[in-house]
Enzyme design. Structure first.
Site, PDB file in Angstrom:
ATOM      1  N   ARG A 111       0.885  -1.184   0.000  1.00  0.00           N
ATOM      2  CA  ARG A 111       0.000   0.000   0.000  1.00  0.00           C
ATOM      3  C   ARG A 111       0.910   1.218   0.000  1.00  0.00           C
ATOM      4  NH1 ARG A 111      -5.294   1.577   3.526  1.00  0.00           N
ATOM      5  NH2 ARG A 111      -6.136   0.148   1.980  1.00  0.00           N
ATOM      6  N   ASP A 140     -17.188   7.497  -1.588  1.00  0.00           N
ATOM      7  CA  ASP A 140     -15.917   7.317  -0.871  1.00  0.00           C
ATOM      8  C   ASP A 140     -15.527   8.690  -0.319  1.00  0.00           C
ATOM      9  OD1 ASP A 140     -13.456   6.392   0.055  1.00  0.00           O
ATOM     10  OD2 ASP A 140     -12.474   6.484  -1.905  1.00  0.00           O
ATOM     11  N   HIS A 160      -7.423   0.579  -6.484  1.00  0.00           N
ATOM     12  CA  HIS A 160      -7.676  -0.232  -5.280  1.00  0.00           C
ATOM     13  C   HIS A 160      -8.387  -1.531  -5.725  1.00  0.00           C
ATOM     14  CE1 HIS A 160      -7.958  -1.219  -1.208  1.00  0.00           C
ATOM     15  NE2 HIS A 160      -8.840  -0.350  -0.760  1.00  0.00           N
ATOM     16  N   GLN A 166     -10.406  -3.987  -3.274  1.00  0.00           N
ATOM     17  CA  GLN A 166     -11.681  -3.433  -2.817  1.00  0.00           C
ATOM     18  C   GLN A 166     -12.782  -3.697  -3.848  1.00  0.00           C
ATOM     19  OE1 GLN A 166     -12.506  -1.551   0.134  1.00  0.00           O
ATOM     20  NE2 GLN A 166     -14.491  -2.095  -0.681  1.00  0.00           N
TER      21      GLN A 166
HETATM   22  N1  NVA Z   1      -9.906   6.879  -1.521  1.00  0.00           N
HETATM   23  C1  NVA Z   1      -9.545   6.446  -0.197  1.00  0.00           C
HETATM   24  C2  NVA Z   1      -9.812   4.984  -0.034  1.00  0.00           C
HETATM   25  C3  NVA Z   1      -9.545   4.435   1.346  1.00  0.00           C
HETATM   26  C4  NVA Z   1      -9.771   2.953   1.431  1.00  0.00           C
HETATM   27  C5  NVA Z   1      -8.087   6.764   0.071  1.00  0.00           C
HETATM   28  O1  NVA Z   1      -7.262   6.547  -0.823  1.00  0.00           O
HETATM   29  O2  NVA Z   1      -7.778   7.239   1.164  1.00  0.00           O
HETATM   30  N1   CP Z   2     -11.392   0.038   2.345  1.00  0.00           N
HETATM   31  C1   CP Z   2     -10.122  -0.037   2.776  1.00  0.00           C
HETATM   32  O1   CP Z   2      -9.172  -0.334   2.017  1.00  0.00           O
HETATM   33  O2   CP Z   2      -9.973   0.189   4.098  1.00  0.00           O
HETATM   34  P1   CP Z   2      -8.606   0.356   4.895  1.00  0.00           P
HETATM   35  O3   CP Z   2      -7.992   1.670   4.476  1.00  0.00           O
HETATM   36  O4   CP Z   2      -8.987   0.329   6.349  1.00  0.00           O
HETATM   37  O5   CP Z   2      -7.683  -0.778   4.545  1.00  0.00           O
END
Ligand code: NVA
Ligand code: CP
Length: 318
Positions: A104, A228, A131, A134
């Site tokens: 990540r 989101d 992602h 997800q």
């Molecule tokens: N768009 C959000 C998704 C979190 C799972 C981010 O990148 O922070």
């Molecule tokens: N939806 C998701 O990826 O959540 P986290 O940021 O908690 O891993």
């Protein structure tokens, strides 16, 4: 055998996604029946996380444990990557120790560089661009909630971000229709365009996507309303500007009332209640957000089995 990575949904075919989801449903059922299935005994998964996580981290760690393997959480701050060791050297070294890596991070290009140098599979646990894990869980959740994915109408309301990008690739692969409703200032990134091109060249898709700026038009005959956060991880400095820009895109009771009765509500979580979504909508009976969160576990177990076991999954219960 050549290793396989999951850097974006463009790395999977429609057939592979269908097989992963079918497999995830079986693993979900086995888990609820208490059936033990440990095809990854002796295998280790490295988790390099350069941003916070609840769902992704926990589901990969728990999933790996349930499949008989083990995992190592490697916060970027605590490994030499955070002190300037290169992505390429880290990839070469870790490949000598572990059987797969979840990463990540911010830039998709770092993920691509890691994948190029690593000899073990790499899974995208979220970047600024995509992602994929997800959205695989989301497709599984939609199938469970409304019985099909093809032809489903998804209205994504909010920021044109990593989740929206992956939902668009998912539509082209799986035949659902997505309307992204976002301010005119937001547009598709070059990274998204290049993955769309890859998928469109390869798949004969019946799925479509469109980007509009009217949230009411987007939700009109949607089966799903998805949102989101407006401020993704790493964008904290843009908070004030984004709060103002996105305020007409809140998913609240009024917006939901413009849609079909029974429309399902989705959010990848974490939610910022009162910003992109109100609590009454998030907690309503049409909300399937916690099913989405649960399915991260089952789909990622299927992904781990597929990428780490070195062969097609073995359907026999061991
Ligand atoms: N768009 C959000 C998704 C979190 C799972 C981010 O990148 O922070
Ligand atoms: N939806 C998701 O990826 O959540 P986290 O940021 O908690 O891993």
């Amino acid at each position: 055998m050549q290793k396989k990575d999951l850097l974006s949904l463009a790395d999977l075919s429609r057939r592979e996604i269908c097989e992963l989801i079918d497999r995830a449903k079986i693993l979900k059922q086995w888990k609820s029946q208490g059936i033990v299935h440990k095809p990854l005994e002796g295998k280790t998964l490295g988790l390099i996380f350069n941003k916070p996580s609840t769902r992704t981290r926990v589901t990969f760690e728990v999933g790996m444990y349930q499949l008989g393997g083990t995992s190592l959480f490697l916060s970027e701050k605590e490994i030499q990557l955070g002190r300037g060791e290169t992505v390429a050297d880290t990839a070469k070294v870790l490949s000598r120790y572990v059987d797969g890596v979840v990463m990540r991070t911010f830039k998709q290009s770092d993920l691509e560089e890691f994948a190029q140098e690593a000899t073990c599979p790499l899974i995208n646990g979220l970047t600024d661009s995509f992602h994929p894990c997800q959205i695989l869980a989301d497709i599984m959740t939609i199938e469970e909630a409304i019985g099909r994915i093809e032809g489903t109408k998804v209205a994504y309301v909010g920021d044109f971000n990593n989740v929206a990008n992956s939902l668009i690739l998912g539509a082209l692969l799986m035949g659902y229709h997505i309307t992204v409703a976002c301010p005119k200032e937001c547009e598709a990134s070059d990274e998204l365009k290049s993955k769309i091109e890859i998928v469109e060249k390869r798949e004969e898709s019946s799925g479509t996507y469109e980007v509009i700026d009217d949230p009411i038009e987007a939700v009109k005959d949607a089966d799903i309303i998805y949102t989101d956060v407006w401020i993704s991880m790493g964008q904290e400095k843009e908070r004030d500007k984004k709060l103002k820009l996105f305020s007409p895109y809140q998913v609240n009771k009024e917006l939901v009332s413009k849609s079909k009765e029974g429309v399902k509500i989705m959010h990848c979580l974490p939610a910022h209640r009162g910003e992109e979504i109100t609590s009454d909508v998030l907690d309503s009976e049409n909300s399937i957000v916690f099913d989405q969160a649960e399915n991260r576990l089952h789909i990622q177990k299927a992904i781990l089995e597929y990428l780490l076991s070195g062969s097609k999954w073995n359907f026999a219960i061991t």
